[in-house]
Each structure stands twice: as structure tokens, then as C-alpha cells.
Design an enzyme around this catalytic site. Structure first.
Site, PDB file in Angstrom:
ATOM      1  N   ARG A  52       0.871  -1.183   0.102  1.00 41.08           N
ATOM      2  CA  ARG A  52       0.032  -0.134  -0.009  1.00 41.08           C
ATOM      3  C   ARG A  52       0.975   1.289   0.083  1.00 41.08           C
ATOM      4  O   ARG A  52       1.975   0.996   0.310  1.00 41.08           O
ATOM      5  CB  ARG A  52      -1.122   0.126   1.316  1.00 41.08           C
ATOM      6  CG  ARG A  52      -0.745  -0.777   2.304  1.00 41.08           C
ATOM      7  CD  ARG A  52       0.038   0.152   3.195  1.00 41.08           C
ATOM      8  NE  ARG A  52       0.128   1.295   3.434  1.00 41.08           N
ATOM      9  CZ  ARG A  52       1.098   2.360   3.654  1.00 41.08           C
ATOM     10  NH1 ARG A  52       2.288   1.809   3.750  1.00 41.08           N
ATOM     11  NH2 ARG A  52       0.703   3.394   3.945  1.00 41.08           N
ATOM     12  N   ALA A  54       0.816   5.247  -2.142  1.00 42.37           N
ATOM     13  CA  ALA A  54       0.664   5.509  -3.727  1.00 42.37           C
ATOM     14  C   ALA A  54       1.868   5.095  -4.311  1.00 42.37           C
ATOM     15  O   ALA A  54       1.745   4.334  -5.508  1.00 42.37           O
ATOM     16  CB  ALA A  54       0.470   7.133  -3.718  1.00 42.37           C
ATOM     17  N   ASP A 242      -1.809  10.968  -2.113  1.00 41.16           N
ATOM     18  CA  ASP A 242      -2.232   9.816  -3.174  1.00 41.16           C
ATOM     19  C   ASP A 242      -2.436  10.457  -4.619  1.00 41.16           C
ATOM     20  O   ASP A 242      -2.420   9.863  -5.683  1.00 41.16           O
ATOM     21  CB  ASP A 242      -3.325   9.022  -2.787  1.00 41.16           C
ATOM     22  CG  ASP A 242      -2.926   8.153  -1.544  1.00 41.16           C
ATOM     23  OD1 ASP A 242      -2.959   8.796  -0.293  1.00 41.16           O
ATOM     24  OD2 ASP A 242      -2.695   6.878  -1.736  1.00 41.16           O
ATOM     25  N   ASN A 252      -5.432  12.481   0.460  1.00 36.16           N
ATOM     26  CA  ASN A 252      -4.346  11.544   1.409  1.00 36.16           C
ATOM     27  C   ASN A 252      -5.393  10.941   2.144  1.00 36.16           C
ATOM     28  O   ASN A 252      -6.501  10.922   2.390  1.00 36.16           O
ATOM     29  CB  ASN A 252      -3.369  12.356   1.975  1.00 36.16           C
ATOM     30  CG  ASN A 252      -2.457  11.553   2.644  1.00 36.16           C
ATOM     31  OD1 ASN A 252      -1.572  10.652   1.819  1.00 36.16           O
ATOM     32  ND2 ASN A 252      -2.258  11.642   3.988  1.00 36.16           N
ATOM     33  N   LYS A 253      -4.788  10.040   3.190  1.00 33.98           N
ATOM     34  CA  LYS A 253      -5.429   9.298   3.970  1.00 33.98           C
ATOM     35  C   LYS A 253      -6.554   9.894   4.597  1.00 33.98           C
ATOM     36  O   LYS A 253      -6.259  10.844   5.228  1.00 33.98           O
ATOM     37  CB  LYS A 253      -4.537   8.613   4.974  1.00 33.98           C
ATOM     38  CG  LYS A 253      -5.226   7.550   5.916  1.00 33.98           C
ATOM     39  CD  LYS A 253      -6.067   6.325   5.338  1.00 33.98           C
ATOM     40  CE  LYS A 253      -5.321   5.702   4.307  1.00 33.98           C
ATOM     41  NZ  LYS A 253      -6.412   4.844   3.363  1.00 33.98           N
TER      42      LYS A 253
HETATM   43  O1  MRU Z   1      -4.623   3.208   2.131  1.00 33.40           O
HETATM   44  P1  MRU Z   1      -2.986   3.582   2.192  1.00 33.40           P
HETATM   45  O2  MRU Z   1      -2.122   2.848   3.045  1.00 33.40           O
HETATM   46  O3  MRU Z   1      -2.467   2.773   0.948  1.00 33.40           O
HETATM   47  O4  MRU Z   1      -2.764   5.163   2.250  1.00 33.40           O
HETATM   48  C1  MRU Z   1      -1.560   5.467   2.145  1.00 33.40           C
HETATM   49  C2  MRU Z   1      -1.354   7.110   2.055  1.00 33.40           C
HETATM   50  O5  MRU Z   1      -2.601   7.806   2.154  1.00 33.40           O
HETATM   51  C3  MRU Z   1      -0.220   7.718   1.983  1.00 33.40           C
HETATM   52  O6  MRU Z   1      -0.114   9.045   3.078  1.00 33.40           O
HETATM   53  C4  MRU Z   1       0.011   7.879   0.665  1.00 33.40           C
HETATM   54  O7  MRU Z   1      -0.083   7.031  -0.217  1.00 33.40           O
HETATM   55  C5  MRU Z   1       1.378   8.693   0.433  1.00 33.40           C
HETATM   56  S1  MRU Z   1       2.559   7.372   0.373  1.00 33.40           S
HETATM   57  C6  MRU Z   1       4.166   7.869   0.349  1.00 33.40           C
END
Ligand code: MRU
Length: 361
Positions: A52, A54, A242, A252-253
Site C-alpha cells: 500500500r 501511492a 495519493d 491523502n488518507k
Molecule cells: O490506504 P493506504 O495505506 O495505501 O494510504 C496511504 C496514504 O494515504 C499515504 O499517505 C500516501 O499513499 C502517500 S505514500 C508515500
């Protein structure tokens, strides 16, 4: 980066044409390596979040195309593999970006040549990600250094959300790379780690990697950030992204937006770190245009963890039978973002700011 003092990346090519990953659904309780040998295994690993973050799902998808070409290098298989990979998770644009990049190279080739070229392209995307993340680390560390200097060498308190560390990329990370570079420069840093419900990427993954690197950190409940900011205990918020629109809005998350609101209310700088592969130049309004992944409600109603004997368990935390909604991401409008940290430097979260760094766009 390090696990038990040993250097690791999150993904690497393995013998027999397969690819291996650290299975992130097992962290922090076990460091398990999973072997992916087919397109189907890659699609499942992305959808189930064994990998997981991005940048990492983009790299994994590129390897998925190589595995698909090993099984069937024809045009139909290429189109179907890219469709399945792009559908596996919708919000992070890195995934579609990596798939489109590999397909644009393969489409002009004879089928017999496609697997080898796809492998080379996947490896190149992975290497470029490492270089980009390292550069993000250098640029972001300058921001941390400036705050540290203003505080006379006292610890700089950074708050981060989710996991945007090396586990979310191939190595280094995005939001955490500046922290690792700052640490290497001898700057005193402490990180407030949002637990990041519902899947707890902060408590499980960010805390794990900061601990492995020896960075001072404290896990906090997701709702604690505003309180800490009101009391002057956060100097800087650093998150990953993302997908970032050409106007600087950043997905983002889930929960990132609330941190940005609290940061703005308290005058705390809020920076978003991401490589160019996270920029979606086709979008101008993040809230209206970025697709937000909705995952199963059981990720909200249940929590997974380790029991005292080390075995894994999943327990119900909500009222039995209550329905749950699980929006995996939210969008922070550009007006709440102090700056974007990219591999080319730091810019304002505006179209002009981004074009200043990416003039080819
Ligand atoms: O659902 P996830 O764990 O894939 O979400 C990840 C995030 O939101 C990260 O902050 C984002 O992908 C940036 S990763 C360098």
C-alpha cells in the site's frame, strides 16, 4: 531502510521471474515476505493492502504487467491486465501512471519482447522512486533544519498521518524521508504518529519504521492532533499524498483534511510531500474530481492486532449489526497547504507554484 539492522526495500525481483514484497498486513507483528507469481496475485496484493502507499502500488502494478506478459504477451492480455490493475485501487494516481507508462512502451513491441521490457521498465520505475524520495528527503529536511535553528536546537515536533514512510514507497518514503535525512544531519526530531483508523497504518507501520530507524516518536489517537497544536506541541505537519491536482489540492488518507484545518487554525505549517508520479495534471478541483476509494465496513467495525501469545486476532469494536461506512481518503484543499515538497524542491500549493518546478507541463 532498516529492519533489525538489515537493509530492506519493500519490493524486489525474485528468482523464477516472480517478485517479492514485505507483506504489510502482517506488520508490525511479523516481517513476512510474500512471493507474487501472477497478475492475479499482484491485483490481490494491492487490493488487500499487502502492499500500500501511492508510490509502492504504482511500482507493484508495473511488476504485475511483467507477470501478465509472462503468462500471455498478446494485446488482449495487456489491455485486460492494465484494466484489472487500474481498478484495484482508484485514488492513488501513481498506479494508473505506472501502468500507462509501461503499456506505452510495450504496445509498440512484438509480444515476444514484452516480458523482458516490462521487467526492465518496472525496475526503472522503482529506482526512480528511490531517487525521488531521497531528494524529497533533502528538500524537506531543510524545512526541519530551519525550524530546529529557530528553536535553538530543541527537538522539532513533526505530526504525521497514515504511513508515508519507506513502507509506502520503495525506500525512504515521502513524508518520512525528510525526517530520516534530518536525523542523519544530527537534527533532533520527535514525531507524533496519528494511529490512523480504521487500518492503523500510523500505529502499525509508521511507528514500526520510526522505531527501527531509532527516531523518537509517540503514537497518538487520531483526535489528539488539534489539542497538541493548541498547546504549541507541533512545529510542523508532514503528510504524503495519493493524488495532487495541478492546482495543489491533495488527496491523502482519511483524516488528513481535519489535521490541515487544525493546523491552519493554530498557525502550524502543513506540508505535503510527494513525487511527480503523484501529480495529476488533468485535474483542477480535488474535492469534485478525485475518486475516493470506499472500502468494506468491516475495517471500521473490527480491529486487528496481536494477542499476548503472539497470535493475530480480529475483534469487533462497534455495536453488533451497526452499519459502517469506510471512506479511505479525503481531499485537503490547496488553501490549507503551506507547501508541496517534491523531488525538484518545495513550492506553493498552486498551479503557478507547481509549474515553477515542472515547467514542461
Ligand atoms: O490506504 P493506504 O495505506 O495505501 O494510504 C496511504 C496514504 O494515504 C499515504 O499517505 C500516501 O499513499 C502517500 S505514500 C508515500
Amino acid at each position: 531502510m532498516l529492519i533489525d539492522g538489515k537493509r530492506f526495500r519493500t519490493i524486489w525481483p525474485a528468482a523464477g521471474g516472480a517478485v517479492e514484497i514485505i507483506d504489510q498486513t502482517r506488520l508490525p507483528h511479523a516481517v513476512a515476505i510474500a512471493r507474487l507469481e501472477s497478475l492475479e496475485a499482484v491485483v490481490r496484493a494491492i487490493a488487500d493492502m499487502q502492499v500500500r502507499g501511492a508510490p509502492l502500488i504504482g511500482v507493484t502494478a508495473a511488476w504485475g504487467l511483467a507477470l501478465a506478459m509472462r503468462a500471455d504477451p498478446g494485446d488482449g492480455a495487456l489491455a485486460e491486465a492494465s484494466r484489472q490493475l487500474k481498478a484495484s485501487r482508484p485514488t492513488a494516481v501513481n498506479l494508473a501512471w505506472a501502468v500507462d507508462r509501461v503499456v506505452s512502451v510495450l504496445i509498440h513491441l512484438l509480444p515476444a519482447d514484452r516480458e523482458a521490457v516490462a521487467r526492465a521498465e518496472a525496475a526503472a520505475i522503482a529506482e526512480e522512486d528511490v531517487v525521488a524520495c531521497r531528494a524529497i528527503g533533502e528538500h524537506g529536511a531543510d524545512l526541519i533544519a530551519a525550524i530546529g535553528a529557530r528553536k535553538g536546537g530543541e527537538a522539532v515536533n513533526v505530526l504525521t498521518h497514515c504511513n508515508a514512510g519507506w513502507l509506502a514507497t520503495v525506500d525512504w518514503g515521502t513524508a518520512l524521508a525528510p525526517i530520516y535525512v534530518a536525523q542523519a544531519r544530527g537534527i533532533d526530531v520527535h514525531v507524533w504518529v496519528d494511529e490512523t483508523r480504521p487500518r492503523n497504518q500510523g500505529a502499525a507501520l509508521t511507528a514500526f519504521e520510526l522505531g527501527q530507524q531509532g527516531v523518537a516518536h509517540t503514537v497518538i489517537a487520531d483526535n489528539a492532533g488539534g489539542h497538541l497544536m493548541q498547546h504549541g506541541r507541533v512545529d510542523l505537519v508532514l503528510t504524503g499524498a495519493d493524488r495532487i491536482t495541478r492546482t495543489g489540492d491533495a488527496a491523502n488518507k482519511i483524516g488528513t483534511y481535519l489535521k490541515a484545518l487544525a493546523a491552519a487554525d493554530n498557525g502550524v505549517p502543513f506540508h505535503v510531500a510527494a513525487p511527480a508520479s503523484t501529480l495529476d495534471w488533468s485535474l483542477t478541483d480535488g474535492v469534485a474530481q478525485i475518486p475516493i476509494e470506499e472500502r468494506g465496513g468491516e475495517e471500521v467495525t473490527h480491529v486487528a492486532g496481536a494477542l499476548a501469545d503472539g497470535s493475530m486476532a480480529r475483534v469487533l469494536v462497534s455495536a453488533p449489526g451497526s452499519p459502517a461506512a469506510n471512506f479511505a481518503f479525503d481531499v485537503t484543499p490547496a488553501r490549507l497547504i503551506t507547501g508541496l515538497i517534491t523531488e525538484r524542491g518545495v513550492c506553493a500549493a498552486t498551479e503557478a507554484g507547481l509549474l515553477g518546478l515542472f515547467s514542461e507541463r
